[in-house]
Design an enzyme around this catalytic site. Structure first.
Site, mmCIF file in Angstrom:
data_model
loop_
_atom_site.group_PDB
_atom_site.id
_atom_site.type_symbol
_atom_site.label_atom_id
_atom_site.label_comp_id
_atom_site.label_asym_id
_atom_site.label_seq_id
_atom_site.Cartn_x
_atom_site.Cartn_y
_atom_site.Cartn_z
ATOM 1 N N ARG A 231 -27.605 80.599 54.064
ATOM 2 C CA ARG A 231 -28.554 79.638 53.808
ATOM 3 C C ARG A 231 -29.917 79.923 54.262
ATOM 4 N NH1 ARG A 231 -28.049 75.902 50.749
ATOM 5 N NH2 ARG A 231 -26.384 74.910 51.584
ATOM 6 N N ARG B 289 -23.432 85.756 44.739
ATOM 7 C CA ARG B 289 -24.049 85.718 46.282
ATOM 8 C C ARG B 289 -22.802 85.597 47.089
ATOM 9 N NH1 ARG B 289 -26.109 79.410 47.078
ATOM 10 N NH2 ARG B 289 -24.196 78.463 46.348
ATOM 11 N N HIS C 96 -33.220 82.640 44.360
ATOM 12 C CA HIS C 96 -33.348 81.319 45.054
ATOM 13 C C HIS C 96 -34.192 81.411 46.280
ATOM 14 C CE1 HIS C 96 -32.078 77.290 46.539
ATOM 15 N NE2 HIS C 96 -31.261 77.112 45.786
ATOM 16 N N GLU D 295 -37.818 79.098 42.727
ATOM 17 C CA GLU D 295 -36.777 80.034 42.438
ATOM 18 C C GLU D 295 -37.143 80.945 40.960
ATOM 19 O OE1 GLU D 295 -33.346 77.690 42.853
ATOM 20 O OE2 GLU D 295 -34.426 76.606 44.132
HETATM 21 O O1 TA6 Z 1 -32.120 75.164 43.552
HETATM 22 C C1 TA6 Z 1 -32.076 73.887 43.774
HETATM 23 C C2 TA6 Z 1 -30.466 73.587 43.998
HETATM 24 O O2 TA6 Z 1 -29.651 73.582 42.738
HETATM 25 C C3 TA6 Z 1 -30.284 72.171 44.780
HETATM 26 O O3 TA6 Z 1 -29.665 71.339 43.770
HETATM 27 C C4 TA6 Z 1 -29.338 72.796 46.058
HETATM 28 O O4 TA6 Z 1 -27.930 72.361 45.671
HETATM 29 C C5 TA6 Z 1 -29.644 73.982 46.178
HETATM 30 O O5 TA6 Z 1 -29.928 74.474 44.950
HETATM 31 C C6 TA6 Z 1 -28.662 74.767 47.106
HETATM 32 O O6 TA6 Z 1 -27.564 74.829 46.464
HETATM 33 P P1 TA6 Z 1 -26.461 75.520 47.475
HETATM 34 O O7 TA6 Z 1 -25.291 75.840 46.720
HETATM 35 O O8 TA6 Z 1 -27.100 76.918 47.998
HETATM 36 O O9 TA6 Z 1 -26.186 74.654 48.602
#
Ligand code: TA6
Length: 297
Positions: free
Chosen positions: A79, A105, A165, A269
């Site tokens: 995270r 990932r 991301h 991103e």
């Molecule tokens: O990039 C934004 C997003 O798509 C949000 O909707 C949120 O879900 C975030 O990514 C994190 O996603 P993850 O699967 O890493 O929890």
């Protein structure tokens, strides 16, 4: 699998280490990470997901945000830092039970090459999963330059989505603004509504989850006066940009994210998503790049 897939930290250091500037280590669970330490910057990345978790240019504070509750486990994305979303973004439209943001990932990548020059350390990680071969080249210098290259190894055209991301460390989400997207239309993922360009910098006062499209290659900046800096994102071969902050409720729903951490992070991103996904003819390749740096303001 070639032997690079099975190397331990000592073997990786013998083959790919770069004296004091790049060394490989393993955490207590045996997950291998690289440590970059040069006059220009410090950095860290994991073979798990080719996941960068630290970039600190000389003279600046850490650029990337990583949650204090991040989980380091082979079946889970870390995270924070720079997760690689590939070959789809968000939920898989044809198989919603598959993990969000694709499989790249949470896969083990291998070290393909390392190189140091007077001002940078370069690391190339590679992942092959039919029908794609993916190479992630990271350049650690006074800026963090990222190159996500995809080759279609199959005999027919293939489509994919991708996103770097990136989670950035900020002083306070309510005191920053994001410039460079004023004219770009966007899809609000929370309401599934489309909007024309707002004509002004982005400021935050609630959960924000937007996919910007039809953008030019102008730099995007997180202007953070309280931190005395702006974080600049420059991109190429990227037609989409996602801006995300989970705010209060979503932060409380994420088990690997502190309830109060929404205040000190923001995602910008670099991506190709949805209608801007990439269609790659057989044997062809595509390279999306992102450059992250800090400027004093
Ligand atoms: O990039 C934004 C997003 O798509 C949000 O909707 C949120 O879900 C975030 O990514 C994190 O996603 P993850 O699967 O890493 O929890």
């Amino acid at each position: 699998m070639d032997d690079a897939n099975r190397m331990n930290a000592a073997q990786l250091n013998a083959r790919f280490g770069l004296e004091a500037q790049l060394r490989f280590e393993a955490n207590r669970d045996g997950m291998i990470f690289g440590v970059v330490d040069t006059p220009q910057c410090r950095g860290q990345f994991w073979l798990h997901g080719a996941h960068i978790t630290s970039f600190q240019p000389q003279g600046h504070d850490e650029l990337l945000f990583v949650s204090r509750d991040a989980i380091y486990r082979n079946d889970k994305a870390i995270r924070g830092g720079v997760p690689i979303c590939f070959p789809w973004f968000g939920a898989n439209p044809s198989a919603p039970d598959l993990p969000a943001h694709g499989w790249a990932r949470t896969q083990p990548w291998t070290v393909h090459n390392t190189k140091q020059s007077e001002h940078s350390v370069e690391v190339e990680l590679r992942l092959s999963q039919q029908p794609f071969e993916v190479t992630f080249r990271m350049e650690f210098s006074s800026a963090l330059r990222l190159h996500l290259s995809v080759i279609n190894k199959s005999a027919e055209s293939q489509k994919f989505e991708s996103a770097l991301h990136s989670y950035f460390a900020i002083s306070d989400i309510e005191s920053i603004e994001i410039t460079g997207l004023e004219a770009a239309p966007f899809l609000d993922q929370l309401t599934s509504t489309t909007h024309t360009g707002a004509g002004e910098a982005i400021r935050f006062n609630a959960e924000t989850d937007r996919i910007y499209t039809a953008i030019n290659d102008n730099p995007i900046a997180i202007v953070d006066p309280a931190a005395g800096r702006q974080i600049v994102v420059e991109r190429s071969n990227s037609a989409s940009v996602v801006v995300w902050n989970p705010w209060i409720d979503k932060s409380q729903r994420m088990g690997d994210f502190g309830d109060d951490e929404w205040k000190t992070m923001c995602c910008i991103e670099t991506a190709n998503i949805g209608a801007e996904c990439i269609e790659l003819p057989a044997g062809k390749s595509h390279c999306m790049t992102a450059c992250h740096r800090a400027d004093v303001v």
